[in-house]
Design a protein around this motif. Sequence first.
Motif, PDB file in Angstrom:
ATOM      1  N   GLY A  24     -30.088  34.661  -9.637  1.00  0.00           N
ATOM      2  CA  GLY A  24     -29.649  35.036  -7.879  1.00  0.00           C
ATOM      3  C   GLY A  24     -28.649  34.366  -7.575  1.00  0.00           C
ATOM      4  O   GLY A  24     -28.300  33.532  -6.263  1.00  0.00           O
ATOM      5  N   ASN A  25     -27.308  33.083  -8.438  1.00  0.00           N
ATOM      6  CA  ASN A  25     -26.589  32.045  -8.017  1.00  0.00           C
ATOM      7  C   ASN A  25     -25.502  33.157  -7.689  1.00  0.00           C
ATOM      8  O   ASN A  25     -25.084  34.521  -8.246  1.00  0.00           O
ATOM      9  N   PRO A  26     -24.851  32.730  -6.908  1.00  0.00           N
ATOM     10  CA  PRO A  26     -23.680  33.805  -5.998  1.00  0.00           C
ATOM     11  C   PRO A  26     -22.522  33.801  -7.227  1.00  0.00           C
ATOM     12  O   PRO A  26     -22.114  32.672  -7.633  1.00  0.00           O
ATOM     13  N   VAL A  27     -21.986  34.832  -6.842  1.00  0.00           N
ATOM     14  CA  VAL A  27     -20.416  35.152  -7.438  1.00  0.00           C
ATOM     15  C   VAL A  27     -19.327  34.691  -7.014  1.00  0.00           C
ATOM     16  O   VAL A  27     -19.546  36.006  -5.756  1.00  0.00           O
ATOM     17  N   PHE A  28     -18.491  34.383  -7.486  1.00  0.00           N
ATOM     18  CA  PHE A  28     -17.472  33.849  -6.197  1.00  0.00           C
ATOM     19  C   PHE A  28     -15.664  34.415  -7.254  1.00  0.00           C
ATOM     20  O   PHE A  28     -15.458  34.633  -8.240  1.00  0.00           O
ATOM     21  N   ARG A  29     -15.108  35.386  -6.356  1.00  0.00           N
ATOM     22  CA  ARG A  29     -13.633  35.557  -7.507  1.00  0.00           C
ATOM     23  C   ARG A  29     -12.825  34.886  -5.951  1.00  0.00           C
ATOM     24  O   ARG A  29     -12.850  34.903  -4.783  1.00  0.00           O
ATOM     25  N   LEU A  30     -11.360  34.827  -6.293  1.00  0.00           N
ATOM     26  CA  LEU A  30     -10.211  34.151  -5.481  1.00  0.00           C
ATOM     27  C   LEU A  30      -9.635  35.283  -5.590  1.00  0.00           C
ATOM     28  O   LEU A  30      -8.910  36.036  -6.539  1.00  0.00           O
ATOM     29  N   ARG A  31      -8.709  35.352  -4.555  1.00  0.00           N
ATOM     30  CA  ARG A  31      -7.658  35.972  -3.706  1.00  0.00           C
ATOM     31  C   ARG A  31      -6.511  35.151  -3.383  1.00  0.00           C
ATOM     32  O   ARG A  31      -6.531  34.380  -2.522  1.00  0.00           O
ATOM     33  N   THR A  32      -5.008  35.114  -4.366  1.00  0.00           N
ATOM     34  CA  THR A  32      -4.809  34.972  -3.611  1.00  0.00           C
ATOM     35  C   THR A  32      -3.571  35.172  -3.734  1.00  0.00           C
ATOM     36  O   THR A  32      -2.918  36.761  -4.048  1.00  0.00           O
ATOM     37  N   PHE A  33      -2.605  34.243  -2.628  1.00  0.00           N
ATOM     38  CA  PHE A  33      -1.490  34.995  -1.860  1.00  0.00           C
ATOM     39  C   PHE A  33      -0.145  33.822  -1.955  1.00  0.00           C
ATOM     40  O   PHE A  33      -0.472  33.324  -1.372  1.00  0.00           O
ATOM     41  N   ALA A  34       0.371  34.364  -2.671  1.00  0.00           N
ATOM     42  CA  ALA A  34       2.234  33.538  -3.121  1.00  0.00           C
ATOM     43  C   ALA A  34       2.961  33.078  -2.301  1.00  0.00           C
ATOM     44  O   ALA A  34       2.857  34.284  -0.942  1.00  0.00           O
ATOM     45  N   ASN A  35       3.869  32.626  -2.158  1.00  0.00           N
ATOM     46  CA  ASN A  35       5.118  32.238  -1.027  1.00  0.00           C
ATOM     47  C   ASN A  35       4.536  32.113   0.366  1.00  0.00           C
ATOM     48  O   ASN A  35       5.448  32.818   0.907  1.00  0.00           O
ATOM     49  N   VAL A  36       3.902  31.559  -0.013  1.00  0.00           N
ATOM     50  CA  VAL A  36       3.810  30.875   1.780  1.00  0.00           C
ATOM     51  C   VAL A  36       5.181  29.840   1.860  1.00  0.00           C
ATOM     52  O   VAL A  36       5.230  28.417   0.716  1.00  0.00           O
ATOM     53  N   LYS A  37       5.581  29.779   2.832  1.00  0.00           N
ATOM     54  CA  LYS A  37       6.534  28.795   3.797  1.00  0.00           C
ATOM     55  C   LYS A  37       6.056  27.232   3.615  1.00  0.00           C
ATOM     56  O   LYS A  37       4.604  27.209   4.052  1.00  0.00           O
ATOM     57  N   SER A  38       6.809  26.108   3.071  1.00  0.00           N
ATOM     58  CA  SER A  38       5.944  24.740   3.021  1.00  0.00           C
ATOM     59  C   SER A  38       5.719  24.850   4.295  1.00  0.00           C
ATOM     60  O   SER A  38       4.993  23.038   4.736  1.00  0.00           O
ATOM     61  N   GLY A  39       6.732  24.959   5.093  1.00  0.00           N
ATOM     62  CA  GLY A  39       6.352  24.249   6.365  1.00  0.00           C
ATOM     63  C   GLY A  39       5.452  25.005   7.530  1.00  0.00           C
ATOM     64  O   GLY A  39       5.815  24.615   8.458  1.00  0.00           O
ATOM     65  N   ALA A  40       5.214  26.126   6.739  1.00  0.00           N
ATOM     66  CA  ALA A  40       4.007  26.428   7.787  1.00  0.00           C
ATOM     67  C   ALA A  40       3.215  25.550   8.037  1.00  0.00           C
ATOM     68  O   ALA A  40       2.404  25.350   7.434  1.00  0.00           O
ATOM     69  N   ALA A  41       3.220  25.691   8.810  1.00  0.00           N
ATOM     70  CA  ALA A  41       1.960  25.151   9.728  1.00  0.00           C
ATOM     71  C   ALA A  41       0.401  25.031   9.733  1.00  0.00           C
ATOM     72  O   ALA A  41       0.025  26.670   8.545  1.00  0.00           O
ATOM     73  N   ASP A  42      -0.879  24.557   9.195  1.00  0.00           N
ATOM     74  CA  ASP A  42      -2.110  24.597   8.469  1.00  0.00           C
ATOM     75  C   ASP A  42      -2.534  25.698   9.324  1.00  0.00           C
ATOM     76  O   ASP A  42      -3.662  26.434   9.411  1.00  0.00           O
ATOM     77  N   SER A  43      -2.705  25.560  11.088  1.00  0.00           N
ATOM     78  CA  SER A  43      -3.093  26.116  12.610  1.00  0.00           C
ATOM     79  C   SER A  43      -2.575  28.065  11.330  1.00  0.00           C
ATOM     80  O   SER A  43      -3.662  28.406  11.543  1.00  0.00           O
ATOM     81  N   ASP A  44      -1.674  28.043  11.009  1.00  0.00           N
ATOM     82  CA  ASP A  44      -1.318  29.619  11.321  1.00  0.00           C
ATOM     83  C   ASP A  44      -1.430  30.080  10.200  1.00  0.00           C
ATOM     84  O   ASP A  44      -2.014  30.953   9.947  1.00  0.00           O
ATOM     85  N   VAL A  45      -1.371  29.292   8.674  1.00  0.00           N
ATOM     86  CA  VAL A  45      -1.727  29.769   7.683  1.00  0.00           C
ATOM     87  C   VAL A  45      -3.645  29.982   7.241  1.00  0.00           C
ATOM     88  O   VAL A  45      -3.704  31.442   7.139  1.00  0.00           O
ATOM     89  N   PHE A  46      -4.243  29.383   8.587  1.00  0.00           N
ATOM     90  CA  PHE A  46      -5.541  29.689   8.581  1.00  0.00           C
ATOM     91  C   PHE A  46      -5.930  30.782   9.408  1.00  0.00           C
ATOM     92  O   PHE A  46      -6.468  31.352   8.902  1.00  0.00           O
ATOM     93  N   ALA A  47      -5.259  30.976  10.368  1.00  0.00           N
ATOM     94  CA  ALA A  47      -5.072  31.745  11.136  1.00  0.00           C
ATOM     95  C   ALA A  47      -4.525  33.728  10.348  1.00  0.00           C
ATOM     96  O   ALA A  47      -5.470  34.503  10.838  1.00  0.00           O
ATOM     97  N   VAL A  48      -3.988  33.092   9.633  1.00  0.00           N
ATOM     98  CA  VAL A  48      -3.462  34.514   8.862  1.00  0.00           C
ATOM     99  C   VAL A  48      -4.659  35.203   7.394  1.00  0.00           C
ATOM    100  O   VAL A  48      -5.166  35.292   7.072  1.00  0.00           O
ATOM    101  N   ALA A  49      -4.928  33.993   6.691  1.00  0.00           N
ATOM    102  CA  ALA A  49      -5.585  33.877   6.201  1.00  0.00           C
ATOM    103  C   ALA A  49      -7.906  34.245   6.703  1.00  0.00           C
ATOM    104  O   ALA A  49      -8.455  35.076   5.755  1.00  0.00           O
ATOM    105  N   GLU A  50      -7.526  33.852   7.851  1.00  0.00           N
ATOM    106  CA  GLU A  50      -8.957  34.776   8.203  1.00  0.00           C
ATOM    107  C   GLU A  50      -8.190  36.157   8.196  1.00  0.00           C
ATOM    108  O   GLU A  50      -9.841  36.633   8.074  1.00  0.00           O
ATOM    109  N   GLY A  51      -7.100  36.176   9.097  1.00  0.00           N
ATOM    110  CA  GLY A  51      -7.184  37.485   9.095  1.00  0.00           C
ATOM    111  C   GLY A  51      -7.426  38.259   7.817  1.00  0.00           C
ATOM    112  O   GLY A  51      -7.748  39.440   7.984  1.00  0.00           O
ATOM    113  N   LEU A  52      -7.129  37.836   6.685  1.00  0.00           N
ATOM    114  CA  LEU A  52      -6.583  38.754   5.401  1.00  0.00           C
ATOM    115  C   LEU A  52      -8.169  38.683   4.766  1.00  0.00           C
ATOM    116  O   LEU A  52      -8.212  39.701   4.053  1.00  0.00           O
TER     117      LEU A  52
END
Length: 74
Positions: A24-52
């Motif tokens: 009954g314990n949850p099973v998790f998987r990780l989906r990784t997306f590389a090449n995020v620009k280091s200068g990208a704002a956290d709020s922008d990265v979060f918005a894109v991640a929510e979309g994905l």
Amino acid sequence: MAVVKVPQSGKVVLKVQTGVNATGNPVFRLRTFANVKSGAADSDVFAVAEGLGSLQQHTLVDIIRQDVNNLINQ
């Protein structure tokens, strides 16, 4: 001497729950997306991640940003 952090690149990781195991314990998987620009704002990265995350078949549990930096001794 001062140590300076020089941003290089990064990635965003989506943690999704794919189901539960026999006990009954949850099973998790990780989906990784590389090449995020280091200068990208956290709020922008979060918005894109929510979309994905909304495109995932499974429930989005967590959004993780991992940045890669070089440390230089000056």
